[in-house]
Design a protein around this motif. Structure first.
Motif, short mmCIF file in Angstrom:
data_model
loop_
_atom_site.label_atom_id
_atom_site.label_comp_id
_atom_site.label_asym_id
_atom_site.label_seq_id
_atom_site.Cartn_x
_atom_site.Cartn_y
_atom_site.Cartn_z
N GLN A 74 -13.07 4.49 3.19
CA GLN A 74 -12.49 5.45 3.78
C GLN A 74 -13.52 6.25 5.02
O GLN A 74 -14.44 6.71 4.28
CB GLN A 74 -12.16 6.77 2.77
CG GLN A 74 -11.13 7.83 3.34
CD GLN A 74 -10.68 8.52 2.31
OE1 GLN A 74 -9.66 8.05 1.44
NE2 GLN A 74 -10.77 9.91 2.09
N ILE B 54 0.73 -1.22 -0.19
CA ILE B 54 -0.15 -0.04 -0.18
C ILE B 54 0.87 1.15 -0.06
O ILE B 54 1.77 1.22 0.63
CB ILE B 54 -0.83 0.04 1.20
CG1 ILE B 54 -1.78 -1.05 1.05
CG2 ILE B 54 -1.80 1.40 1.36
CD1 ILE B 54 -2.74 -1.35 2.29
N SER C 3 -2.28 3.95 -3.63
CA SER C 3 -3.37 2.80 -3.53
C SER C 3 -4.76 3.38 -3.26
O SER C 3 -4.93 4.55 -2.39
CB SER C 3 -2.78 1.87 -2.61
OG SER C 3 -1.61 1.23 -2.71
N GLN C 4 -5.70 2.74 -3.85
CA GLN C 4 -7.06 3.45 -3.71
C GLN C 4 -7.76 2.43 -2.86
O GLN C 4 -7.86 1.17 -2.86
CB GLN C 4 -7.66 3.30 -5.13
CG GLN C 4 -7.31 4.23 -6.37
CD GLN C 4 -7.08 5.55 -5.72
OE1 GLN C 4 -8.30 6.21 -5.09
NE2 GLN C 4 -6.19 6.12 -5.81
N PRO C 5 -8.40 3.08 -1.58
CA PRO C 5 -8.86 2.19 -0.63
C PRO C 5 -10.57 1.72 -1.04
O PRO C 5 -10.87 2.41 -1.78
CB PRO C 5 -8.92 3.10 0.46
CG PRO C 5 -9.02 4.29 0.05
CD PRO C 5 -8.38 4.33 -1.34
N ARG D 140 -8.39 3.87 6.45
CA ARG D 140 -8.56 3.53 5.23
C ARG D 140 -8.79 1.99 5.31
O ARG D 140 -7.76 1.31 5.74
CB ARG D 140 -7.41 3.95 4.07
CG ARG D 140 -7.62 5.46 3.75
CD ARG D 140 -6.37 5.88 3.33
NE ARG D 140 -6.59 7.28 2.80
CZ ARG D 140 -6.34 8.39 3.60
NH1 ARG D 140 -6.01 8.22 4.91
NH2 ARG D 140 -6.57 9.73 2.97
N CYS E 163 -4.36 6.21 9.84
CA CYS E 163 -3.46 7.06 9.18
C CYS E 163 -3.39 8.44 9.65
O CYS E 163 -3.94 8.51 10.87
CB CYS E 163 -4.12 7.25 7.49
SG CYS E 163 -4.54 5.76 6.62
N PHE F 185 -8.65 -1.43 2.87
CA PHE F 185 -8.16 -1.89 1.61
C PHE F 185 -8.69 -3.50 1.21
O PHE F 185 -8.60 -4.05 2.36
CB PHE F 185 -6.50 -1.87 1.29
CG PHE F 185 -6.31 -0.54 1.43
CD1 PHE F 185 -6.00 0.26 0.03
CD2 PHE F 185 -5.88 0.05 2.61
CE1 PHE F 185 -5.89 1.65 0.25
CE2 PHE F 185 -5.36 1.52 2.54
CZ PHE F 185 -5.18 2.24 1.31
N CYS G 120 1.41 6.49 7.77
CA CYS G 120 0.66 5.09 8.35
C CYS G 120 0.98 4.86 9.89
O CYS G 120 2.11 4.84 10.15
CB CYS G 120 0.93 3.99 7.63
SG CYS G 120 0.61 4.14 5.85
#
Length: 398
Positions: free
Chosen positions: A90, A31, A85-87, A68, A62, A70, A45
């Protein structure tokens, strides 16, 4: 196999069967949040956890207000420097994005995250805020449940209310506040005194279940005694027994506003919206009294959240629906406060734009001076037959 979270915005996946994973450039980045924030900023993170029942779900705490989640099935390991990276989800508590949008600087961020044993709940703790429970099976439904800290429970028992939001001297000078003081919050109860008769008639007109009626009476007594946490609990129990009673939501909103914990204004706003939705389905005097209470408390909730323009619009709607309240001293004072805060915020924004413009002008002037110095140095070297040299700063800018 195990994972590590770092404040460099990278979650790494380590496989003990694969050699040579110690180097920074190793292809084990699962990630990447190095450019996931606003304006492609770094998102640190703080922690990571994997769902035990659904191990493809990974939650990341975060360094911003968001948690987030994933789906590891949609991720692949790579080297550092790839795309963010796209979660899958959120999540955050409702008041933090509103405060950030209002320009109120809150440094609240997540510090830890953990899935429940059944994998349907996600518990996260915040720096400068509560701990919250998110329902990941229905993340788009409703607001999270707040787990109140021991320190704030002790404040509630001692009868003292903590500041609703920490405000520094710079915000006070700039007017970038939008929040009531401890004395101003008493105006909520004072303004509601004109509605006491309608609230008193609520029980006579609406036949609440016996348990709901007992909890409502207990909640009203707790409000009178300024035991706001107990009032919230009592009205919550009453709503559980009578979920369609609009007046109960309006009363719980009042308890939230007076308690004034972090996030209470957002919960009060939610209760006001729920009460107004139910009022449309319940014609009668009791529904009219609940609507008037909910609309007024909606204004106070928006004001506490820093949404001064929305609060002013809601107050205009209130005055249009209830013209007899326009001459009320408390309503007039509230309107003047909102107008003053809106003016202060506009002044602050104008100053901020002016400062940014002046900074850009200074940067342009410095660049022009360096360029002129470079040309002068080049002309002098050419005159004396010396080799030309380029300024490193100019080379970087080019």
């Amino acid at each position: 196999m195990f994972w590590s979270a770092g404040e460099d915005g990278i979650i790494r996946q380590y496989d003990l069967r694969v050699p040579d994973q110690k180097a920074y450039g190793s292809p084990n980045v699962l990630i990447n949040l190095t450019a996931a924030g606003p304006h492609q900023q770094l998102v640190e993170c703080k922690g990571v956890d994997v769902n035990h029942l659904q191990p493809h779900l990974m939650a990341v705490a975060c360094g911003d207000p968001y948690v987030r989640v994933f789906d590891r099935r949609k991720l692949a390991t790579s080297r550092p420097g790839g795309r963010p990276s796209q979660p899958l989800l959120q999540l955050t508590c409702p008041h933090l994005p509103l405060l950030l949008k209002a320009g109120i600087n809150r440094r609240a961020h997540t510090t830890h995250v953990s899935f429940s044993n059944r994998g349907d709940k996600l518990v996260t703790s915040y720096h400068g805020d509560h701990a919250y429970i998110f329902d990941v099976t229905g993340a788009a439904e409703g607001a999270p449940i707040a787990l109140c800290g021991q320190q704030q429970q002790q404040r509630s028992r001692s009868g003292s209310r903590s500041p609703r939001f920490p405000i520094n001297d710079q915000q006070v000078r700039s007017g970038n506040i939008g929040l009531p003081s401890g004395d101003q919050i008493t105006q909520i109860t004072a303004a509601d005194k004109t509605l006491d008769q309608g609230a008193a008639d609520l029980a006579a007109i609406c036949n609440l279940p016996e348990t709901a009626e007992a909890s409502k009476v207990s909640g009203n007594n707790a409000l009178f005694e300024q035991r706001y946490s107990a009032a919230v609990a009592d009205f919550t129990a009453a709503i559980a027994a009578a979920p369609c009673a609009a007046g109960l939501y309006a009363q719980r909103a009042l308890a939230y506003l007076n308690r004034g914990w972090e996030g209470d204004a957002a919960y009060a706003l939610r209760d006001c919206d729920m009460a107004l939705d139910l009022v449309g389905q319940q014609p009668g005097a009791a529904a009219a009294a609940a609507e008037q209470q909910a609309r007024l408390r909606q204004v106070h909730a928006l004001k506490q959240l820093g949404q001064c323009q929305c609060a002013a619009a809601a107050l205009d709607t209130y005055n249009r629906i209830y013209p007899q309240a326009v001459d009320n001293t408390e309503i007039t004072g509230l309107q003047k406060q909102l107008e003053k805060q809106i003016e202060q915020r506009q002044t602050y924004k104008m100053k901020l734009r002016l400062q940014r413009q002046q900074m850009r002008e200074r940067q342009l002037q410095q660049w022009q001076q360096r360029q002129q110095q470079q040309r002068s140095a080049a002309a002098a070297r050419e005159r004396y037959g010396l080799p030309q040299q380029q300024d490193p700063a100019m080379a970087a800018e080019q």
